[in-house]
Enzyme design. Sequence first.
Site, PDB file in Angstrom:
ATOM      1  N   SER A   1      43.297  37.020  44.570  1.00 40.34           N
ATOM      2  CA  SER A   1      44.479  36.801  43.718  1.00 40.34           C
ATOM      3  C   SER A   1      45.607  36.198  44.545  1.00 40.34           C
ATOM      4  O   SER A   1      46.274  35.244  44.129  1.00 40.34           O
ATOM      5  CB  SER A   1      44.956  38.130  43.121  1.00 40.34           C
ATOM      6  OG  SER A   1      43.903  38.749  42.417  1.00 40.34           O
TER       7      SER A   1
ATOM      8  N   ASP B   1      45.909  40.561  38.726  1.00 42.98           N
ATOM      9  CA  ASP B   1      46.527  40.904  40.014  1.00 42.98           C
ATOM     10  C   ASP B   1      47.273  39.741  40.663  1.00 42.98           C
ATOM     11  O   ASP B   1      47.663  39.845  41.824  1.00 42.98           O
ATOM     12  CB  ASP B   1      45.422  41.335  40.996  1.00 42.98           C
ATOM     13  CG  ASP B   1      45.201  42.826  40.983  1.00 42.98           C
ATOM     14  OD1 ASP B   1      45.880  43.505  40.193  1.00 42.98           O
ATOM     15  OD2 ASP B   1      44.359  43.298  41.757  1.00 42.98           O
TER      16      ASP B   1
ATOM     17  N   LYS C   1      47.894  43.137  49.242  1.00 44.37           N
ATOM     18  CA  LYS C   1      48.677  44.231  48.637  1.00 44.37           C
ATOM     19  C   LYS C   1      47.877  45.522  48.699  1.00 44.37           C
ATOM     20  O   LYS C   1      46.643  45.488  48.833  1.00 44.37           O
ATOM     21  CB  LYS C   1      49.039  43.931  47.176  1.00 44.37           C
ATOM     22  CG  LYS C   1      47.849  43.704  46.222  1.00 44.37           C
ATOM     23  CD  LYS C   1      47.230  44.966  45.632  1.00 44.37           C
ATOM     24  CE  LYS C   1      46.051  44.685  44.717  1.00 44.37           C
ATOM     25  NZ  LYS C   1      45.199  45.819  44.419  1.00 44.37           N
TER      26      LYS C   1
HETATM   27  O1  C5P Z   1      42.207  40.312  35.392  1.00 40.51           O
HETATM   28  P1  C5P Z   1      41.025  40.318  36.295  1.00 40.51           P
HETATM   29  O2  C5P Z   1      40.261  39.024  36.256  1.00 40.51           O
HETATM   30  O3  C5P Z   1      41.336  40.749  37.677  1.00 40.51           O
HETATM   31  O4  C5P Z   1      40.063  41.422  35.718  1.00 40.51           O
HETATM   32  C1  C5P Z   1      38.706  41.513  36.089  1.00 40.51           C
HETATM   33  C2  C5P Z   1      38.008  42.499  35.146  1.00 40.51           C
HETATM   34  O5  C5P Z   1      38.478  43.819  35.397  1.00 40.51           O
HETATM   35  C3  C5P Z   1      38.282  42.255  33.672  1.00 40.51           C
HETATM   36  O6  C5P Z   1      37.370  41.356  33.098  1.00 40.51           O
HETATM   37  C4  C5P Z   1      38.120  43.650  33.084  1.00 40.51           C
HETATM   38  O7  C5P Z   1      36.764  43.958  32.914  1.00 40.51           O
HETATM   39  C5  C5P Z   1      38.626  44.545  34.190  1.00 40.51           C
HETATM   40  N1  C5P Z   1      40.046  44.930  34.007  1.00 40.51           N
HETATM   41  C6  C5P Z   1      40.368  45.877  33.067  1.00 40.51           C
HETATM   42  N2  C5P Z   1      41.677  46.254  32.914  1.00 40.51           N
HETATM   43  C7  C5P Z   1      42.651  45.724  33.677  1.00 40.51           C
HETATM   44  C8  C5P Z   1      42.351  44.753  34.648  1.00 40.51           C
HETATM   45  C9  C5P Z   1      41.028  44.376  34.799  1.00 40.51           C
HETATM   46  O8  C5P Z   1      39.492  46.395  32.371  1.00 40.51           O
HETATM   47  N3  C5P Z   1      43.909  46.152  33.511  1.00 40.51           N
END
Ligand code: C5P
Length: 330
Positions: free
Chosen positions: A112, A145, A19
């Site tokens: 993802s 994601d 994406k």
């Molecule tokens: O959800 P994901 O595992 O992809 O997120 C990885 C890290 O990115 C999270 O632990 C957080 O620190 C940060 N993040 C965030 N806000 C989001 C998505 C991700 O702060 N909306």
Amino acid sequence: MASGYNQPPMTVTVRSFAKVNLGLSIGGLRADGFHELRTAYQTIGLHDVIRVSVERGSGIEIRCSDDRVPKDESNTCHRITEKVMSALRVTGRVAIEIEKRLPVQGGLGGASSNAVAAMLGLEKALKKTLPAADRLRVAAEVGSDLPLFLVGGTVLGVGRGEQVYPLEDLPATACVVVTPEVGVSTPKAFAAWDRKLTVPGASDRMIGLGRELSAWLSEKYSGAPRGPRGRAENPLLELVRAGIKNDFEEVVFPEYPELREGKLALERAGARYASLSGSGSTLYGLFASKDAGGRAAARLRKQGWAAEATVTLTRWQYWGAFRLGRAGTE
Ligand code: C5P
């Protein structure tokens, strides 16, 4: 002995598409440590290939020839497989092979997408289906994601990015992806954004992106003539030209000046719109035609950039090309 799985082993092969983000506005830090955000995700034709097989026994094995991809329980495919097997109440020995073509930590959602492909491939291999709401829940538990890949096409992302809504399918549009060698850590990019958040109005800007998307959608349905002589241009290019931007550029470009250079190189090569995808380091450009995209990719490669021409995928194309086939039972 597997309960609920007593078929001979079979391999299901699926494509795991990437994406890009068509604009991304970051809001405030939430109590759960995530950031509120608004984005429009768009699936594109670049992809990895995932092969899932299940046989009697237990355990999860991740195979990938790329050293940068973890093979242990931290792998998103491993994490989602555990959750799917437990939600479906089945046991079995699951092997997932990842044929890596997408950049790792590149902002294209590769890990993802791999996990969602593994989930859907696993369901097929098991001949069992999770209800749609459970799929979305399991996907969101593994990462923000993931859920977008259960929708495909053009997708509105809100909350921490995990709440997804299908937007009107935009026409397939030529796209060139540039993958610089640096990898950008998403948590670090968010932390850099927080240090910047003393700048007033960050949350207002997040609401602004929602408003732009909403205005664009309502205009589409209002029947008002658009463009010179009422001729509508490619609505995807129309959308991005509404002034949408990716907030991560503000913190990532100062740290990695070569990425700003990459965006400028895409623009000079004729991109109608160029941007960082997610927190990067991938950059992409949208082009008026496939020919223009192909020429730009060749020109960028001559300049030393790793550039690949592809096309955005509508929801219909995404799902039409998802399934690669099923190797016969052994
Ligand atoms: O959800 P994901 O595992 O992809 O997120 C990885 C890290 O990115 C999270 O632990 C957080 O620190 C940060 N993040 C965030 N806000 C989001 C998505 C991700 O702060 N909306």
